[in-house]
Design an enzyme around this catalytic site. Sequence first.
Site: not given
Length: 197
Positions: A137-141
């Site tokens: 779950v790419p929360c860094h994006r």
Amino acid sequence: MTDRGLTLFDTQIGPCGIAWGDRGVIAVQLPERTEARTRAQLLRRCPHGRDATPPAHVQDAIEGIVSLLNGEAHDLSAIVLDMDGLTMFDRRVYEVARTIMPGATLSYGEIAARLGTSALARDVGQALGRNPFPIIVPCHRVLAAGGKVGGFSANGGITTKLRLLTIERARTSDTPTLFDGDSAFAFALRPRRRNSS
């Protein structure tokens, strides 16, 4: 209780961890200062986990994470996640975040708008701060308004977030870089023609 396994694995950014159960991946842990700390953090999220050899579907997830952290555009959206115990709101935020492809970004407000109201931007940020599946779950994006970096709850904070975005070649602002073909920098670096008269 279902059988739960966990393992650490090497990546470009350091040793990461993954925990799984019968219903999918339970947690992913980004590197901490030491491997022992990474393992301890993973055990906090999965207290009944035990060291085990990952089954094929988890090994595929590990290989996908490693590839992505090596700078390869790898789609992790097919990895099955066990979201038991998460609120419906957090699940919905994670589902939207999983649609952001490597190299792309959305703002907290844009995710909130996709959920029905941009007034939930702060709640989206809090949900992403609780994300038990970073990278998958790419929360860094997900950025703050105006292309600002925003927060990041993993070890290293926004430095780690920016490192992940750099690996994925994501743009975090509209400011031209040296590598943009139409930037003033690129123009200044072009060879100049000499007048042949």
